[in-house]
Design a protein around this motif. Sequence first.
Motif, PDB file in Angstrom:
ATOM      1  N   PRO A   9       1.947  -8.581  -7.895  1.00 25.16           N
ATOM      2  CA  PRO A   9       1.134  -9.560  -8.286  1.00 25.16           C
ATOM      3  C   PRO A   9       0.015  -9.143  -9.134  1.00 25.16           C
ATOM      4  O   PRO A   9       0.035  -8.107  -9.348  1.00 25.16           O
ATOM      5  CB  PRO A   9       0.431  -9.616  -6.619  1.00 25.16           C
ATOM      6  N   ARG A  11      -4.077  -9.266  -9.825  1.00 28.84           N
ATOM      7  CA  ARG A  11      -5.443  -9.242  -9.528  1.00 28.84           C
ATOM      8  C   ARG A  11      -6.292  -9.506 -10.689  1.00 28.84           C
ATOM      9  O   ARG A  11      -6.329  -8.617 -11.763  1.00 28.84           O
ATOM     10  CB  ARG A  11      -5.791  -8.110  -8.557  1.00 28.84           C
ATOM     11  N   GLU A  32       2.342 -14.270  -8.704  1.00 31.41           N
ATOM     12  CA  GLU A  32       1.263 -14.553  -7.769  1.00 31.41           C
ATOM     13  C   GLU A  32      -0.185 -14.065  -8.214  1.00 31.41           C
ATOM     14  O   GLU A  32      -0.101 -12.903  -8.869  1.00 31.41           O
ATOM     15  CB  GLU A  32       1.567 -13.611  -6.399  1.00 31.41           C
ATOM     16  N   GLN A  34      -4.243 -13.030  -7.655  1.00 35.22           N
ATOM     17  CA  GLN A  34      -5.185 -12.725  -6.535  1.00 35.22           C
ATOM     18  C   GLN A  34      -6.527 -12.747  -7.215  1.00 35.22           C
ATOM     19  O   GLN A  34      -6.948 -11.967  -8.229  1.00 35.22           O
ATOM     20  CB  GLN A  34      -5.005 -11.352  -6.019  1.00 35.22           C
ATOM     21  N   ARG A  53      -5.114 -17.402  -5.384  1.00 34.78           N
ATOM     22  CA  ARG A  53      -5.857 -17.439  -4.233  1.00 34.78           C
ATOM     23  C   ARG A  53      -7.006 -16.376  -4.263  1.00 34.78           C
ATOM     24  O   ARG A  53      -7.024 -15.379  -4.969  1.00 34.78           O
ATOM     25  CB  ARG A  53      -4.688 -17.179  -3.156  1.00 34.78           C
ATOM     26  N   ALA A  55      -8.706 -13.044  -3.342  1.00 30.19           N
ATOM     27  CA  ALA A  55      -8.290 -11.601  -2.855  1.00 30.19           C
ATOM     28  C   ALA A  55      -8.278 -11.268  -1.359  1.00 30.19           C
ATOM     29  O   ALA A  55      -9.342 -11.694  -0.988  1.00 30.19           O
ATOM     30  CB  ALA A  55      -8.764 -10.595  -3.838  1.00 30.19           C
ATOM     31  N   ASP A  59      -4.154  -6.381  -0.338  1.00 29.70           N
ATOM     32  CA  ASP A  59      -3.595  -6.790  -1.453  1.00 29.70           C
ATOM     33  C   ASP A  59      -3.234  -5.238  -2.443  1.00 29.70           C
ATOM     34  O   ASP A  59      -3.917  -4.303  -2.381  1.00 29.70           O
ATOM     35  CB  ASP A  59      -4.555  -7.660  -2.401  1.00 29.70           C
TER      36      ASP A  59
END
Length: 365
Positions: A9, A11, A32, A34, A53, A55, A59
């Motif tokens: 993912p 961030r 993905e 975050q 989406r 965070a 995560d």
Amino acid sequence: MTSARTRGPVRIVGAGLLGASIGLALQEKGVEVQLADASRAAVRLAADYGAGRPAADGDAPALVVVAVPPEAVAEIVARELEAFPDALVTDVASVKSGILAELTAAGADLARYVGSHPMAGRERGGAVSARADLFLGRPWVLAPHDGVAEAHLHAIEDLALDVGARPLRMDAARHDHGVALVSHVPQLVASLLAARLVDAPDAEVGLAGQGLRDTTRIAGSNPELWVQILGANAAAVAEILTAYRADLDRVIHALHDPERVGAPRTVAEALVAGNEGVARIPGKHGQDRRFATLLVTVPDEPGELGRLLTEIGEEGVNMEDLRLEHSPGAQVGFAEIAVLPEAAHRLAAALESRGWSLSEPGRNA
């Protein structure tokens, strides 16, 4: 959907224009994303637009992208490096040397940090202005430093490629001087020029055409953000502005006595130098290339511009650039279409046969 190079993912810290745009582009690749931001409302808005989406605790990102205002970048990068010891961290701030110096002084784990900067943006910020194609074809600078692994540089290059940008490497000092030249000084010059309009009579401002719009377009940018950017790159900006002031002083001196021997030459040389500088500005796909332009009269009616662009496509001509001019109250506007020189005359004839009115077909851009 093409497969992504970026390992998620991811961030993203900062849900504004750049952060949300990166999120949108990565989401389209199936990565993905975050989202984190000091403002929960900003996160919700970016998420609503599809940038990722919110965070959550627990995560474990593989990559962290810090997209916060310049004055907070070093602090946030250091915090993210500490919070996620297995993650690679980059930032997208427009100045690189100061951030690296702050992180070095703070003892941050620089082995997992790569400073970077996508050369893209818009006059308006926030997730509401974000676009997945914001970085398409734009340079994305990586600023390597001693101690960073080649694999980490490749990971940020993969990120740039996934969002459609062109990655290139440049040391921090050269990057900062470069952005002062092509971004930071133009912002100040545009703002100072636009400021001359504040107290100007309405009748004089009403004479404005496309030239003024072109040269002041970026003057609508966020002052608070730009105070931070200019402060972070003050030395490079001041150096270029000092040289600019010397050029301006020479032209002013010549115009005070335009009949004086040498005055016309001084003005002419300033204009010629401008021609030469414009010719060096990269064109489409980052290439130095001159295009031919067609000036098409477009009726001020719904759907007419769309019809023009559709018919250019039907003729099989690739449009390299588009500039629009429309004065308030006018019944027509003008579309300046840049195309490859070999396509100009064919397209001009085709458009005229379709009923469009053209001026100066084939003029060099």
